[in-house]
Motif scaffolding. Sequence first.
Motif, PDB file in Angstrom:
ATOM      1  N   GLY A 117       9.250   0.571  12.166  1.00 45.60           N
ATOM      2  CA  GLY A 117       7.958   0.752  12.778  1.00 45.60           C
ATOM      3  C   GLY A 117       6.880   1.196  11.850  1.00 45.60           C
ATOM      4  O   GLY A 117       6.937   0.906  10.747  1.00 45.60           O
ATOM      5  N   ASP A 118       5.711   1.652  12.610  1.00 44.84           N
ATOM      6  CA  ASP A 118       4.780   1.812  11.754  1.00 44.84           C
ATOM      7  C   ASP A 118       4.924   2.993  10.878  1.00 44.84           C
ATOM      8  O   ASP A 118       4.984   4.085  11.231  1.00 44.84           O
ATOM      9  N   ARG A 154       0.978  -1.178   0.178  1.00 37.31           N
ATOM     10  CA  ARG A 154       0.103   0.087   0.191  1.00 37.31           C
ATOM     11  C   ARG A 154       0.680   1.358   0.107  1.00 37.31           C
ATOM     12  O   ARG A 154       0.258   2.432  -0.193  1.00 37.31           O
ATOM     13  N   LEU A 155       2.201   1.172   0.264  1.00 35.59           N
ATOM     14  CA  LEU A 155       2.929   2.329   0.529  1.00 35.59           C
ATOM     15  C   LEU A 155       3.629   2.445  -0.924  1.00 35.59           C
ATOM     16  O   LEU A 155       4.299   3.576  -1.135  1.00 35.59           O
ATOM     17  N   ALA A 196       9.551   8.393   6.340  1.00 37.88           N
ATOM     18  CA  ALA A 196       8.278   8.145   7.217  1.00 37.88           C
ATOM     19  C   ALA A 196       7.138   8.457   6.101  1.00 37.88           C
ATOM     20  O   ALA A 196       7.124   9.320   5.332  1.00 37.88           O
ATOM     21  N   PHE A 197       6.406   7.424   6.035  1.00 30.95           N
ATOM     22  CA  PHE A 197       5.086   7.409   5.227  1.00 30.95           C
ATOM     23  C   PHE A 197       3.862   7.763   6.125  1.00 30.95           C
ATOM     24  O   PHE A 197       3.938   6.931   7.060  1.00 30.95           O
ATOM     25  N   ASP A 198       3.038   8.541   5.494  1.00 31.07           N
ATOM     26  CA  ASP A 198       1.842   8.837   6.689  1.00 31.07           C
ATOM     27  C   ASP A 198       0.893   9.595   5.508  1.00 31.07           C
ATOM     28  O   ASP A 198       0.922  10.805   5.357  1.00 31.07           O
ATOM     29  N   HIS A 199      -0.317   8.666   5.473  1.00 30.11           N
ATOM     30  CA  HIS A 199      -1.392   8.925   4.535  1.00 30.11           C
ATOM     31  C   HIS A 199      -1.073   9.626   3.239  1.00 30.11           C
ATOM     32  O   HIS A 199      -1.559  10.695   2.990  1.00 30.11           O
ATOM     33  N   ARG A 252       4.112  13.957  -2.268  1.00 23.33           N
ATOM     34  CA  ARG A 252       2.868  13.074  -1.978  1.00 23.33           C
ATOM     35  C   ARG A 252       2.500  12.298  -3.116  1.00 23.33           C
ATOM     36  O   ARG A 252       2.944  12.319  -4.317  1.00 23.33           O
ATOM     37  N   ARG A 253       2.008  11.009  -2.755  1.00 24.40           N
ATOM     38  CA  ARG A 253       1.845   9.833  -3.787  1.00 24.40           C
ATOM     39  C   ARG A 253       0.894  10.333  -4.703  1.00 24.40           C
ATOM     40  O   ARG A 253      -0.039  11.124  -4.580  1.00 24.40           O
ATOM     41  N   ASP A 254       1.261  10.189  -6.005  1.00 20.18           N
ATOM     42  CA  ASP A 254       0.569  10.645  -7.242  1.00 20.18           C
ATOM     43  C   ASP A 254      -0.549   9.564  -7.413  1.00 20.18           C
ATOM     44  O   ASP A 254      -0.171   8.240  -7.642  1.00 20.18           O
ATOM     45  N   ASN A 255      -1.774   9.973  -7.152  1.00 19.44           N
ATOM     46  CA  ASN A 255      -3.010   9.067  -7.528  1.00 19.44           C
ATOM     47  C   ASN A 255      -3.638   9.249  -8.730  1.00 19.44           C
ATOM     48  O   ASN A 255      -4.958   8.818  -8.829  1.00 19.44           O
TER      49      ASN A 255
END
Length: 258
Positions: free
Chosen positions: A217-218, A180-181, A231-234, A250-253
């Motif tokens: 970690g998370d 998912r990342l 660090a991945f966050d939303h 920011r992830r390209d959707n």
Amino acid sequence: MPGLFRVAATGTLLAIASPAFAAAPEEERASVRAQVEAADTAFWTAFNRCDAGAMTPEFTDDVEFYHDKTGLTVGRPAVVRSMIEGPCGDPSHIRLRREAVAASPRFDLLAGDFAMLTGEHRFLSSRDGGDFRHDGIARYIELWRKTAAGWQMRRVISYDHRADLPELRPVQIPSTTLARLTGIYRGDPHGPMTVTIAGNRLKVASGKAVFDLVPLGDGLFGVADRWLTFAFDHGRLVVREEGKIVATGRRDNSRGRS
């Protein structure tokens, strides 16, 4: 031969039983430790400031300093000069800062007005006025002697010098979570960061650089050979080096990715 053995053994037993070798009372030990550690702090504070005048009185006249890369230096003037001409040689270009590794210092009180500090220390470097970065790490032994001038270093050994790399403690993250990342993260002026999955590890590619991520970690990842964290966050990716943000995206959707 039996007689010689008995004399040697008796001598050893007498030495062990001698008051000179008895353990010092805890209050005395604590007092000496505080004095030695204060002197040690004063020396390394002066070292970090490249203050030859303040470093000098922390050594005995006959000090010996052994460095596993540069060898033996004998005598207070020579030892101080080696530090000023070496680590402090060109402070406008490079500066070093020494720090003891947390929880590593050990104190031992020795007979004959001696004490010893051992542990690990790291050196951070700043080039051309930039931020300090992890440089090297090593072990040290300091033999301190009580003199009329106070506690002074008589013997110093700095050894096992090596690159100062992060000590990572990997955790297990499900492959479905890693998947998912993945994606392309845009917005950084240096260009997009592409996150892929290979086996059970994430990879980040940015330009010609490729990083194999270690899960910590998370949503937090590191790399084994640099002080980098990812660090991945939303849908946002923040990259830090030495704690300072060096890239974001920011992830390209735009292709319908959820």
